[in-house]
Motif scaffolding. Structure first.
Motif, PDB file in Angstrom:
ATOM      1  N   PRO A 236       0.830  -1.213   0.000  1.00 59.70           N
ATOM      2  CA  PRO A 236       0.000   0.000   0.000  1.00 59.70           C
ATOM      3  C   PRO A 236       0.861   1.258   0.000  1.00 59.70           C
ATOM      4  CG  PRO A 236      -0.032  -1.037   2.179  1.00 59.70           C
ATOM      5  CD  PRO A 236       0.798  -1.925   1.288  1.00 59.70           C
ATOM      6  N   ALA A 237       0.241   2.411  -0.273  1.00 63.79           N
ATOM      7  CA  ALA A 237       0.945   3.695  -0.196  1.00 63.79           C
ATOM      8  C   ALA A 237       1.348   3.947   1.262  1.00 63.79           C
ATOM      9  CB  ALA A 237       0.044   4.812  -0.708  1.00 63.79           C
ATOM     10  N   ASP A 238       2.494   4.591   1.444  1.00 69.56           N
ATOM     11  CA  ASP A 238       3.122   4.731   2.764  1.00 69.56           C
ATOM     12  C   ASP A 238       2.470   5.849   3.582  1.00 69.56           C
ATOM     13  OD1 ASP A 238       4.908   4.983   4.935  1.00 69.56           O
ATOM     14  OD2 ASP A 238       6.609   4.382   3.682  1.00 69.56           O
ATOM     15  N   ILE A 239       1.892   5.480   4.733  1.00 72.32           N
ATOM     16  CA  ILE A 239       1.253   6.502   5.585  1.00 72.32           C
ATOM     17  C   ILE A 239       2.280   7.522   6.088  1.00 72.32           C
ATOM     18  CG2 ILE A 239       1.406   5.208   7.765  1.00 72.32           C
ATOM     19  CD1 ILE A 239      -1.478   6.329   8.364  1.00 72.32           C
ATOM     20  N   SER A 240       3.547   7.114   6.209  1.00 74.93           N
ATOM     21  CA  SER A 240       4.585   8.062   6.652  1.00 74.93           C
ATOM     22  C   SER A 240       4.813   9.144   5.596  1.00 74.93           C
ATOM     23  CB  SER A 240       5.898   7.337   6.944  1.00 74.93           C
ATOM     24  OG  SER A 240       5.739   6.442   8.022  1.00 74.93           O
ATOM     25  N   SER A 241       4.674   8.781   4.314  1.00 76.27           N
ATOM     26  CA  SER A 241       4.783   9.784   3.239  1.00 76.27           C
ATOM     27  C   SER A 241       3.491  10.579   3.113  1.00 76.27           C
ATOM     28  CB  SER A 241       5.100   9.086   1.915  1.00 76.27           C
ATOM     29  OG  SER A 241       6.375   8.476   1.985  1.00 76.27           O
ATOM     30  N   ALA A 242       2.354   9.907   3.313  1.00 76.88           N
ATOM     31  CA  ALA A 242       1.059  10.600   3.273  1.00 76.88           C
ATOM     32  C   ALA A 242       0.973  11.651   4.377  1.00 76.88           C
ATOM     33  CB  ALA A 242      -0.078   9.588   3.416  1.00 76.88           C
ATOM     34  N   ALA A 243       1.682  11.417   5.498  1.00 73.32           N
ATOM     35  CA  ALA A 243       1.595  12.305   6.667  1.00 73.32           C
ATOM     36  C   ALA A 243       1.906  13.761   6.321  1.00 73.32           C
ATOM     37  CB  ALA A 243       2.550  11.824   7.761  1.00 73.32           C
ATOM     38  N   PHE A 244       2.868  13.982   5.419  1.00 75.33           N
ATOM     39  CA  PHE A 244       3.227  15.366   5.063  1.00 75.33           C
ATOM     40  C   PHE A 244       2.037  16.069   4.417  1.00 75.33           C
ATOM     41  CE2 PHE A 244       7.078  12.806   5.073  1.00 75.33           C
ATOM     42  CZ  PHE A 244       7.770  13.468   6.078  1.00 75.33           C
ATOM     43  N   PHE A 245       1.285  15.320   3.604  1.00 79.64           N
ATOM     44  CA  PHE A 245       0.132  15.898   2.923  1.00 79.64           C
ATOM     45  C   PHE A 245      -1.068  16.016   3.862  1.00 79.64           C
ATOM     46  CE2 PHE A 245       2.952  14.497  -0.381  1.00 79.64           C
ATOM     47  CZ  PHE A 245       2.895  15.558  -1.280  1.00 79.64           C
ATOM     48  N   LEU A 246      -1.198  15.099   4.818  1.00 84.09           N
ATOM     49  CA  LEU A 246      -2.249  15.226   5.834  1.00 84.09           C
ATOM     50  C   LEU A 246      -2.047  16.520   6.613  1.00 84.09           C
ATOM     51  CD1 LEU A 246      -2.416  11.567   7.267  1.00 84.09           C
ATOM     52  CD2 LEU A 246      -4.102  12.673   5.774  1.00 84.09           C
ATOM     53  N   VAL A 247      -0.791  16.793   6.977  1.00 86.77           N
ATOM     54  CA  VAL A 247      -0.485  18.022   7.714  1.00 86.77           C
ATOM     55  C   VAL A 247      -0.658  19.244   6.818  1.00 86.77           C
ATOM     56  CG1 VAL A 247       1.395  19.348   8.803  1.00 86.77           C
ATOM     57  CG2 VAL A 247       0.993  16.944   9.438  1.00 86.77           C
ATOM     58  N   GLY A 248      -0.099  19.192   5.608  1.00 85.75           N
ATOM     59  CA  GLY A 248      -0.175  20.345   4.709  1.00 85.75           C
ATOM     60  C   GLY A 248      -1.610  20.762   4.423  1.00 85.75           C
ATOM     61  N   ALA A 249      -2.477  19.782   4.113  1.00 87.06           N
ATOM     62  CA  ALA A 249      -3.876  20.108   3.805  1.00 87.06           C
ATOM     63  C   ALA A 249      -4.620  20.571   5.058  1.00 87.06           C
ATOM     64  CB  ALA A 249      -4.562  18.905   3.178  1.00 87.06           C
ATOM     65  N   SER A 250      -4.233  20.050   6.233  1.00 85.59           N
ATOM     66  CA  SER A 250      -4.890  20.478   7.474  1.00 85.59           C
ATOM     67  C   SER A 250      -4.611  21.948   7.775  1.00 85.59           C
ATOM     68  CB  SER A 250      -4.410  19.630   8.657  1.00 85.59           C
ATOM     69  OG  SER A 250      -4.855  18.291   8.528  1.00 85.59           O
ATOM     70  N   VAL A 251      -3.381  22.415   7.490  1.00 88.87           N
ATOM     71  CA  VAL A 251      -2.996  23.774   7.912  1.00 88.87           C
ATOM     72  C   VAL A 251      -3.226  24.837   6.840  1.00 88.87           C
ATOM     73  CG1 VAL A 251      -1.299  22.843   9.543  1.00 88.87           C
ATOM     74  CG2 VAL A 251      -0.531  23.598   7.260  1.00 88.87           C
ATOM     75  N   ALA A 252      -3.422  24.430   5.569  1.00 90.84           N
ATOM     76  CA  ALA A 252      -3.522  25.428   4.487  1.00 90.84           C
ATOM     77  C   ALA A 252      -4.987  25.710   4.166  1.00 90.84           C
ATOM     78  CB  ALA A 252      -2.791  24.927   3.238  1.00 90.84           C
ATOM     79  N   PRO A 253      -5.454  26.923   4.418  1.00 91.71           N
ATOM     80  CA  PRO A 253      -6.861  27.259   4.158  1.00 91.71           C
ATOM     81  C   PRO A 253      -7.268  26.932   2.726  1.00 91.71           C
ATOM     82  CG  PRO A 253      -5.798  29.022   5.379  1.00 91.71           C
ATOM     83  CD  PRO A 253      -4.714  28.059   5.007  1.00 91.71           C
ATOM     84  N   GLY A 254      -8.483  26.405   2.569  1.00 94.70           N
ATOM     85  CA  GLY A 254      -9.019  26.077   1.244  1.00 94.70           C
ATOM     86  C   GLY A 254      -8.608  24.715   0.727  1.00 94.70           C
ATOM     87  N   SER A 255      -7.843  23.937   1.510  1.00 93.72           N
ATOM     88  CA  SER A 255      -7.370  22.633   1.024  1.00 93.72           C
ATOM     89  C   SER A 255      -8.463  21.577   1.101  1.00 93.72           C
ATOM     90  CB  SER A 255      -6.176  22.155   1.860  1.00 93.72           C
ATOM     91  OG  SER A 255      -5.084  23.021   1.688  1.00 93.72           O
ATOM     92  N   ASP A 256      -8.447  20.666   0.122  1.00 96.46           N
ATOM     93  CA  ASP A 256      -9.337  19.489   0.106  1.00 96.46           C
ATOM     94  C   ASP A 256      -8.629  18.453  -0.754  1.00 96.46           C
ATOM     95  OD1 ASP A 256     -11.277  17.556  -0.087  1.00 96.46           O
ATOM     96  OD2 ASP A 256     -12.887  18.929  -0.699  1.00 96.46           O
ATOM     97  N   LEU A 257      -8.050  17.448  -0.107  1.00 91.63           N
ATOM     98  CA  LEU A 257      -7.154  16.510  -0.785  1.00 91.63           C
ATOM     99  C   LEU A 257      -7.575  15.076  -0.504  1.00 91.63           C
ATOM    100  CD1 LEU A 257      -4.385  16.467  -2.363  1.00 91.63           C
ATOM    101  CD2 LEU A 257      -3.268  16.291  -0.133  1.00 91.63           C
ATOM    102  N   LEU A 258      -7.513  14.233  -1.540  1.00 89.74           N
ATOM    103  CA  LEU A 258      -7.791  12.808  -1.362  1.00 89.74           C
ATOM    104  C   LEU A 258      -6.498  12.021  -1.586  1.00 89.74           C
ATOM    105  CD1 LEU A 258     -10.325  10.879  -0.881  1.00 89.74           C
ATOM    106  CD2 LEU A 258     -10.020  10.295  -3.285  1.00 89.74           C
ATOM    107  N   LEU A 259      -6.077  11.283  -0.570  1.00 85.37           N
ATOM    108  CA  LEU A 259      -4.879  10.435  -0.663  1.00 85.37           C
ATOM    109  C   LEU A 259      -5.349   9.001  -0.870  1.00 85.37           C
ATOM    110  CD1 LEU A 259      -3.126  12.145   2.334  1.00 85.37           C
ATOM    111  CD2 LEU A 259      -2.285  12.210  -0.003  1.00 85.37           C
ATOM    112  N   ARG A 301      -9.338  17.883   4.796  1.00 87.02           N
ATOM    113  CA  ARG A 301      -9.687  19.263   4.463  1.00 87.02           C
ATOM    114  C   ARG A 301      -9.131  20.194   5.527  1.00 87.02           C
ATOM    115  NH1 ARG A 301     -15.821  17.637   2.924  1.00 87.02           N
ATOM    116  NH2 ARG A 301     -15.276  16.036   4.450  1.00 87.02           N
ATOM    117  N   HIS A 302      -8.916  21.443   5.143  1.00 90.36           N
ATOM    118  CA  HIS A 302      -8.382  22.413   6.104  1.00 90.36           C
ATOM    119  C   HIS A 302      -9.296  22.510   7.323  1.00 90.36           C
ATOM    120  CE1 HIS A 302      -8.381  26.586   7.785  1.00 90.36           C
ATOM    121  NE2 HIS A 302      -7.129  26.222   7.988  1.00 90.36           N
ATOM    122  N   ALA A 303      -8.681  22.619   8.488  1.00 88.36           N
ATOM    123  CA  ALA A 303      -9.421  22.851   9.736  1.00 88.36           C
ATOM    124  C   ALA A 303      -8.499  23.606  10.681  1.00 88.36           C
ATOM    125  CB  ALA A 303      -9.840  21.521  10.361  1.00 88.36           C
ATOM    126  N   PRO A 304      -9.065  24.475  11.539  1.00 87.37           N
ATOM    127  CA  PRO A 304      -8.225  25.164  12.514  1.00 87.37           C
ATOM    128  C   PRO A 304      -7.726  24.161  13.563  1.00 87.37           C
ATOM    129  CG  PRO A 304     -10.535  25.766  12.801  1.00 87.37           C
ATOM    130  CD  PRO A 304     -10.473  24.887  11.600  1.00 87.37           C
TER     131      PRO A 304
END
Length: 438
Positions: A236-259, A301-304
């Motif tokens: 499967p795709a590596d959750i450790s690599s996905a983690a950077f995008f989970l964080v990036g999309a969480s902190v960047a307003p307007g983000s909505d990403l499907l991994l 998706r972005h969230a405070p």
């Protein structure tokens, strides 16, 4: 590009959107090559991570007479030689930057009839190895390290190994796996008891290769002298690599990403649990099981976010994701505290100190502690940070650009190829403005 110093320049702002699939899981890719090589018959691996670390494992098995065919992107065919079919390598086995490869291979090599030597790069050559050489010695293995317990490792062949009942002092999947792999060659039963859950890919894959593993709570046992049978492994795709995008999309307003197709093994999902405690909006969709490993699509998706005290029970389940999580903490409202994570000081770099230094350079209030860190979230400025050649730190600071006030420059990024080949292209396609220069 490897060997050259690479630098990332990240423009501030932006958001992450669309769908993406990060590369294959590193832990599972290493094990697929090892178990495929030691199995009877042929093993087909799909989704293999073609990063430098896993390619070092592949080259080591080729050096010991295992034939491996590369059949296209992420698809390899391993012709197993059986547990006793490895041949003496012509020279030292170079495992590059990979602690996983060196520690797991120590268990395999301890059971061989020939002598062998394992070496690594400057970073790997500083990492502690007594945590595996000492319990392996209790089984009858003879392994010499450098004076301070670091590589190179010289493994004496022809030793008779005996089963061991070992209570691990520190939760470590690499130590557990090394002992179970040596246990394949030992007389009688080998049992390992974990002080806290760690990733269980070794146990799952042994079972997938037809080897009986008994699990009783925190205790894992196997009998020596069985055989592994080759088959199919889908990585499967590596959750450790996905983690950077989970964080990036969480902190960047307007983000909505499907991994897509991310491994969500319960021993690895600490990063999702911690981000959710901070207020992240992460949905787990289309859960399924692939080759004995749970997989899902993750929508973020972005969230405070708000600061939290990170529960110590989640630390071993997120140990590789803390560089990314520290960036989330820097963007969160209030204070985040981590303790019980001394292990972070002996990774590819001292991740507590290096992350603290980098966050401070970007204007964040971050205080390193002996076994953790205190981060007071707020505004991220910009500036220059040094990743110290640590792939996960380089990617974490690249994601920080989404919330920075001005440009971030990250030095020493060539090692990103060890775990995430194509990171810059993938990140740019999702909306991060990052450029790489040698």
């Amino acid at each position: 590009m490897h060997g050259l110093n690479q630098r990332y320049t990240v423009r501030p702002g932006g958001r992450l959107a669309g769908r993406l699939r990060v590369p294959g899981d590193k832990s599972i890719s290493h094990r697929a090559i090892m178990f495929g090589g030691l199995a009877e018959g042929v093993t087909e691996v799909d989704g293999f991570l073609e990063g430098a670390d896993c390619l070092a494992t592949l080259a080591a098995f080729q050096a010991m007479g295992v034939q491996v065919e590369t059949l296209g992107a992420g698809h390899v065919r391993v012709h197993g030689v059986g547990l006793h079919g490895l041949q003496e390598p012509a020279g030292p086995l170079d495992l590059g930057n990979s602690g996983t490869a060196m520690r797991l291979m120590a268990g395999v090599l301890a059971g061989q009839v020939f002598d062998s030597t394992m070496v690594g790069d400057a970073s790997l050559s500083r990492r502690p190895m007594r945590r595996i050489t000492e319990p392996l010695a209790l089984m009858g293995a003879r392994i010499e390290t450098a004076q301070n317990g670091t590589p190179p490792l010289r493994v004496r062949g022809g030793q008779r190994l005996n089963g061991l009942d070992y209570a691990m002092p520190v939760a470590s999947a690499q130590v557990k796996s090394a002992l179970l792999l040596a246990g394949l060659y030992a007389e009688g039963e080998t049992c390992v008891t974990e002080p806290a859950p760690t990733r269980d890919h070794t146990e799952r894959m042994l079972t997938g290769f037809g080897y009986e593993v008994k699990r009783d709570g925190a205790r894992i046992c196997l009998q020596g002298g069985g055989i592994l049978s080759g088959g199919r492994v889908e990585v499967p795709a590596d959750i450790s690599s996905a983690a950077f995008f989970l964080v990036g999309a969480s902190v960047a307003p307007g983000s909505d990403l499907l991994l897509e197709h991310v491994g969500i093994n319960p021993t690895r999902t600490g990063v999702i649990d911690i981000l959710r405690l901070m207020g992240a909006d992460i949905e787990v969709l289309e859960e399924r099981e692939v080759g004995g490993e749970p997989v899902a699509n993750l929508r973020v998706r972005h969230a405070p976010l708000h600061g939290i005290e990170i529960p110590e029970t989640l630390v071993p389940l997120a140990i590789d994701e803390f560089p990314a999580l520290f960036v989330a903490a820097a963007c969160a409202e209030g204070e985040t505290r981590l303790s019980g994570a001394a292990e972070l000081r002996v990774k590819e770099s001292d991740r507590i100190q290096v992350m603290a230094d980098g966050l401070v350079a970007l204007g964040v209030d971050a205080e390193p502690q002996a076994d953790g860190i205190v981060i007071r979230g707020g505004e991220l400025g910009g500036g220059t940070v040094d990743s110290h050649g640590d792939h996960r730190i380089a990617m974490a600071f690249a994601m920080a650009g989404l919330r920075a006030a001005w440009e971030i420059v990250v030095n020493d990024c060539a090692n990103v190829e060890t775990s995430f080949p194509g990171f810059v292209a993938t990140a740019c396609a999702a909306g991060l403005e990052v450029a790489v220069e040698a």
